[in-house]
Motif scaffolding. Structure first.
Motif, PDB file in Angstrom:
ATOM      1  N   GLY A 109      -6.112   4.938   6.028  1.00  0.00           N
ATOM      2  CA  GLY A 109      -5.381   3.680   6.157  1.00  0.00           C
ATOM      3  C   GLY A 109      -6.007   2.569   5.343  1.00  0.00           C
ATOM      4  O   GLY A 109      -5.304   1.804   4.670  1.00  0.00           O
ATOM      5  N   SER A 110      -7.327   2.468   5.368  1.00  0.00           N
ATOM      6  CA  SER A 110      -7.985   1.400   4.613  1.00  0.00           C
ATOM      7  C   SER A 110      -7.824   1.596   3.112  1.00  0.00           C
ATOM      8  O   SER A 110      -7.687   0.631   2.360  1.00  0.00           O
ATOM      9  CB  SER A 110      -9.462   1.305   4.992  1.00  0.00           C
ATOM     10  N   LEU A 111      -7.811   2.851   2.661  1.00  0.00           N
ATOM     11  CA  LEU A 111      -7.586   3.121   1.240  1.00  0.00           C
ATOM     12  C   LEU A 111      -6.157   2.785   0.830  1.00  0.00           C
ATOM     13  O   LEU A 111      -5.915   2.291  -0.278  1.00  0.00           O
ATOM     14  CB  LEU A 111      -7.887   4.592   0.935  1.00  0.00           C
ATOM     15  N   ILE A 112      -5.206   3.047   1.708  1.00  0.00           N
ATOM     16  CA  ILE A 112      -3.813   2.693   1.425  1.00  0.00           C
ATOM     17  C   ILE A 112      -3.686   1.182   1.242  1.00  0.00           C
ATOM     18  O   ILE A 112      -3.007   0.706   0.325  1.00  0.00           O
ATOM     19  CB  ILE A 112      -2.891   3.197   2.551  1.00  0.00           C
ATOM     20  N   VAL A 113      -4.353   0.414   2.096  1.00  0.00           N
ATOM     21  CA  VAL A 113      -4.330  -1.037   1.950  1.00  0.00           C
ATOM     22  C   VAL A 113      -4.937  -1.451   0.615  1.00  0.00           C
ATOM     23  O   VAL A 113      -4.376  -2.279  -0.115  1.00  0.00           O
ATOM     24  CB  VAL A 113      -5.074  -1.721   3.115  1.00  0.00           C
ATOM     25  N   ASP A 114      -6.087  -0.884   0.274  1.00  0.00           N
ATOM     26  CA  ASP A 114      -6.730  -1.221  -0.999  1.00  0.00           C
ATOM     27  C   ASP A 114      -5.785  -1.012  -2.174  1.00  0.00           C
ATOM     28  O   ASP A 114      -5.629  -1.880  -3.041  1.00  0.00           O
ATOM     29  CB  ASP A 114      -7.978  -0.356  -1.208  1.00  0.00           C
ATOM     30  N   ILE A 208       2.284  -3.477   2.697  1.00  0.00           N
ATOM     31  CA  ILE A 208       2.262  -2.052   3.029  1.00  0.00           C
ATOM     32  C   ILE A 208       3.662  -1.569   3.391  1.00  0.00           C
ATOM     33  O   ILE A 208       4.068  -0.459   3.039  1.00  0.00           O
ATOM     34  CB  ILE A 208       1.297  -1.778   4.195  1.00  0.00           C
ATOM     35  N   GLY A 209       4.418  -2.418   4.079  1.00  0.00           N
ATOM     36  CA  GLY A 209       5.750  -2.020   4.510  1.00  0.00           C
ATOM     37  C   GLY A 209       6.691  -1.704   3.368  1.00  0.00           C
ATOM     38  O   GLY A 209       7.608  -0.884   3.528  1.00  0.00           O
TER      39      GLY A 209
END
Length: 245
Positions: A109-114, A208-209
């Motif tokens: 999840g944190s990588l997706i945000v990055d 993200i959405g």
């Protein structure tokens, strides 16, 4: 103040690039063995791509390193929560969230945000140039000898000093500067720091959405899943927003 991604300030403190530029006491950082494990994931080939976020890749090495960082942060949060300090309740809830979601899902999840923030910054012309990144890297490399911390030394030693400063750290700087500029562009008009952080949480959720997130190799991400990672992010944003009310 820096913009915080899906793991908040703890992630930025645990990422070795941030140690040069932040004032963090020794007992707030992961131990040598934890950083060596993170460094081992970054020392070799990046490995195959397991996910893409708006066309930007997440590799097996990215995920392995972030898992080690999340685990280090989780250990830190447990220790801090046990002391009963001013943030003990929040850290305890945060630790429970990571435990229930799974370290692997929190890391993904944190990588997706990055990646989503970087892609958004690139679309809006906010990403740093190569020259800007190079200047920041040179500045921090010059300051690095002043940081007397065996954990940082261990992390760099595992990766290799030249590789760290020419490959690993520039990518960290690029991500940090892009997120910082996006944060300023989106929340600069909000004066109250608590409201500003809450606004930034909403911005991240919105980005993200609408991001195109694809898990191209679920077998390499397992036990993390796309659904689990996104569910973790939603619960994190809710936790952070409620903590600042």
């Amino acid at each position: 103040m820096r913009p915080f991604a899906a793991l908040g300030v703890l992630t930025l403190l645990a990422l070795l690039g941030a140690l040069v530029a932040t004032h963090v006491t020794a007992d707030q950082r992961p131990d040598v063995a934890q950083l060596e494990r993170a460094g081992q994931a970054r020392a070799g080939d990046p490995g195959p791509v397991l996910a893409q976020v708006d066309g930007l890749p997440i590799t097996t090495a990215d995920l392995a390193e972030r898992i080690a960082i999340v685990q280090a942060n989780l250990d830190y949060m447990r220790q801090e929560a046990a002391t009963g300090g001013p943030q003990a309740d929040f850290l305890q809830e945060f630790a429970r969230l990571i435990e229930s979601a799974g370290v692997e899902n929190a890391a993904l999840g944190s990588l997706i945000v990055d990646r989503a923030l970087m892609a958004e910054a690139q679309r809006r012309g906010l990403a740093p140039t190569g020259d800007e990144v190079a200047r920041r890297v040179a500045q921090d490399r010059a300051l690095a000898p002043q940081v007397d911390d065996p954990r940082m030394a261990a992390y760099i030693a595992v990766i290799g000093e030249e590789r760290y400063w020419t490959v690993v750290y520039p990518a960290t700087v690029q991500q940090e500067l892009a997120a910082q500029r996006l944060w300023e562009a989106e929340t600069g008009a909000v004066a109250d720091p608590v409201e500003r952080q809450r606004a930034w949480t909403s911005v991240q959720a919105r980005i993200i959405g609408r991001a195109r997130v694809t898990l191209v190799r679920p077998d390499l991400a397992a036990p993390a899943t796309l659904e689990g990672a996104l569910a973790y992010l939603q619960r994190y944003w809710e936790l952070y927003s409620n903590a600042n009310r």
